[in-house]
Enzyme design. Structure first.
Site, PDB file in Angstrom:
ATOM      1  CD  GLU A 190      -1.249   3.760   8.189  1.00 52.71           C
ATOM      2  OE1 GLU A 190      -0.932   4.143   9.341  1.00 52.71           O
ATOM      3  OE2 GLU A 190      -1.440   4.526   7.238  1.00 52.71           O
ATOM      4  CG  ASN A 200      -4.743   3.224   8.912  1.00 56.00           C
ATOM      5  OD1 ASN A 200      -4.898   2.252   8.176  1.00 56.00           O
ATOM      6  ND2 ASN A 200      -4.303   4.391   8.478  1.00 56.00           N
ATOM      7  CG  HIS A 252      -0.907   8.956   3.578  1.00 53.22           C
ATOM      8  ND1 HIS A 252      -1.049   7.605   3.840  1.00 53.22           N
ATOM      9  CD2 HIS A 252      -0.423   9.481   4.726  1.00 53.22           C
ATOM     10  CE1 HIS A 252      -0.667   7.334   5.073  1.00 53.22           C
ATOM     11  NE2 HIS A 252      -0.266   8.462   5.640  1.00 53.22           N
ATOM     12  CD  GLU A 260      -4.148   7.483   9.868  1.00 58.20           C
ATOM     13  OE1 GLU A 260      -3.565   8.546  10.147  1.00 58.20           O
ATOM     14  OE2 GLU A 260      -3.747   6.380  10.258  1.00 58.20           O
ATOM     15  NE  ARG A 289      -3.236   2.522   2.761  1.00 58.21           N
ATOM     16  CZ  ARG A 289      -3.139   3.323   3.815  1.00 58.21           C
ATOM     17  NH1 ARG A 289      -2.504   2.940   4.904  1.00 58.21           N
ATOM     18  NH2 ARG A 289      -3.697   4.515   3.796  1.00 58.21           N
ATOM     19  CE1 TYR A 313       0.491   2.474  13.626  1.00 61.26           C
ATOM     20  CE2 TYR A 313      -1.508   3.488  12.761  1.00 61.26           C
ATOM     21  CZ  TYR A 313      -0.235   2.969  12.559  1.00 61.26           C
ATOM     22  OH  TYR A 313       0.302   2.939  11.298  1.00 61.26           O
TER      23      TYR A 313
HETATM   24  O1  IFM Z   1       3.030   7.418  10.009  1.00 65.03           O
HETATM   25  C1  IFM Z   1       1.661   7.422  10.234  1.00 65.03           C
HETATM   26  C2  IFM Z   1       0.902   7.264   8.933  1.00 65.03           C
HETATM   27  O2  IFM Z   1       1.243   8.241   8.009  1.00 65.03           O
HETATM   28  C3  IFM Z   1      -0.582   7.377   9.192  1.00 65.03           C
HETATM   29  N1  IFM Z   1      -1.002   6.475  10.231  1.00 65.03           N
HETATM   30  C4  IFM Z   1      -0.234   6.463  11.456  1.00 65.03           C
HETATM   31  C5  IFM Z   1       1.241   6.309  11.159  1.00 65.03           C
HETATM   32  C6  IFM Z   1       2.043   6.310  12.478  1.00 65.03           C
HETATM   33  O3  IFM Z   1       1.835   7.515  13.152  1.00 65.03           O
END
Ligand code: IFM
Length: 472
Positions: free
Chosen positions: A359, A297, A119, A164, A75, A299
């Protein structure tokens, strides 16, 4: 439409500004991230994406690394000002040619390209005319989408309109820690709306130019939990969830903006007269264009506590969970169960036909040892736990079709500059040298195992859950 069975795809992700470099080469125009990073005081280490990983010149070497890892899919994003230096109008053939060559190189190496159109690197020329808060930028995005998907749509069959949008709207326009660095609540709401609207308006254009392609959008979603059973903490949780998750999910799935949040934003004075004046007739219908997948995504989670309650009752801000106190180097809590939670909730509530984890990954500063090896065991543990959470979700019926590790390589982490390393591949920013970290070798073995089903791990054999992307 049923498009047939597909095996689970294992990939890695990057984005243009974070890796490409060549910021002003071959006719590329300036982006808002070029302008922002060149402004003193904006980036933690004072650095820029001018050279970054020099992927623009080293893309063949990078595709060879993908091949070595055995990625099914990669990606990446397109830099809008590389293709349309002024944002609209004249196309820069040399810029487009770079992506043309990259796509061919990927396909020649059996790596499926997943392309993100936006992005965050808006052409500065469009920012000079007002940027995302202006409705005109929606039309510009659709024109840009048309150019890119006409050029690559015969070979690229997975398109992500935006990455995002919360970050572009809130970090870029409300908090001002991302480009363009504005701090204005109404601009942030307008930006979010125009990003969503441009997504919906671009979907039919992509479908026309790229027959049989899958189209979707990627959201950063954060499962939120209240820090206590108090009504105030529950309300803090409702607000956080509304702000990060529902404000984007609800309109994408035909529910318009969540009314509790419209009321809250109105009370906070984010909109003139408390009204969403920038929403026009038909916008909601455009935004809710049916898509083939949603990209998530993931985290972290958020533990929500009302500050009022904290003062009065001294409740803890965080709920200690055994084994989850550890944080990555960027300070984010490691909580793999949250991935299960958010996948399951999105599936149960919104029913996207298909989900990709576009992600997931972690920042650790491990560097080469004396023998040149990067022993990033913590990244291996992180990925193993998150893969297991995703597997559990798939076993519960979540239509998970792919997983992209963030990131293929260490890169420019926005306001953090080069202080955070998320890569499977270690980059020497002085020389450009690339070294596969231990996690990359581990991932290679893992992917190989999913193909051959020879291992006896949790991941061997068929990945459950994903069957087709038919509607409903
Ligand atoms: O690096 C970023 C990415 O560009 C978008 N999602 C989170 C990642 C980590 O912060």
């Amino acid at each position: 439409m049923v498009k047939g069975a597909q095996r689970m795809l294992w990939g890695a992700a990057t984005s243009s500004y974070q890796i490409e470099g060549a910021w002003n080469e071959d006719g590329k125009g300036e982006s808002i991230w070029d302008r922002y990073a060149h402004t003193p005081g904006r980036i933690k280490d004072g650095k820029t994406g001018d050279v970054a990983c020099d992927h623009y010149h080293r893309y063949k070497e990078d595709v060879a690394l993908m091949k070595r890892i055995g990625l099914d899919a990669y990606r990446f994003s397109i830099a809008w000002p590389r293709v349309l230096p002024e944002g609209r109008g004249a196309t820069n053939a040399r810029g487009l040619d770079f992506y043309d060559r990259l796509v061919d190189e990927l396909l020649a190496n059996d790596v499926l390209p997943f392309v993100t159109l936006y992005h965050w690197d808006l052409p500065q020329a469009l920012q000079d005319r007002g940027g995302w808060p202006q409705r005109e930028t929606v039309a510009a995005f659709v024109e840009y989408t048309d150019v890119v998907t006409k050029a690559l749509g015969d070979r690229v069959k997975h398109w992500i309109t935006h990455n995002e949008p919360w970050c572009a709207a809130v970090l870029g326009q409300l908090i001002g820690v991302h480009a363009p660095g504005a701090r204005d609540a109404e601009s942030a709401l307008r930006t979010a709306h125009h990003l969503l609207l441009s997504h919906g308006a671009a979907v039919p254009v992509i479908r026309a130019n790229s027959p049989d392609a899958e189209v979707g959008i990627t959201l950063n979603l954060i499962p939120a939990v209240p820090a206590s059973g108090s009504a105030a903490d529950y309300d803090a949780c409702r607000q956080y969830d509304g702000h990060i998750n529902r404000w984007f999910l609800d309109p994408l799935y035909g529910r318009d903006y969540p009314s509790d949040m419209v009321r809250d934003y109105g009370r906070k004075g984010y909109m003139p007269d408390g009204e969403l004046v920038f929403v026009e007739a038909d916008d909601y219908r455009t935004i809710a264009a049916p898509c083939d997948f949603l990209g998530i995504n993931y985290y972290m989670r958020e533990i929500c506590r009302s500050d009022d309650v904290a003062e009065e009752e001294n409740l803890p801000r965080e709920i200690p969970v055994p084994g989850s106190e550890l944080r990555t180097d960027i300070g984010w809590e490691i909580y793999s169960e949250g991935l299960f939670d958010i996948l399951y909730r999105v599936h149960a509530t919104y029913r996207p036909p298909k989900l990709y984890i576009t992600e997931n990954g972690c920042s650790y500063g491990d560097a080469p040892d004396a023998d040149g090896r990067v022993r990033d065991e913590r990244r291996i543990a992180y990925l193993r736990d998150h893969f297991a959470a995703a597997r559990r979700a798939a076993e519960q019926g979540v239509p998970l079709a792919g997983y992209f590790v963030w990131s293929l390589m260490d890169n420019f982490e926005w306001g953090e500059g080069y202080t955070q390393r998320f890569g499977l591949v270690w980059i020497d920013y002085e020389t450009g040298e690339r070294i596969l970290k231990d996690s990359a070798y581990w991932y290679a073995d893992f992917i190989e195992g999913t193909r051959t089903a020879l291992t006896s791990t949790l991941f061997s054999g068929a990945w459950p859950g994903y069957v087709h992307n038919g509607a409903g």
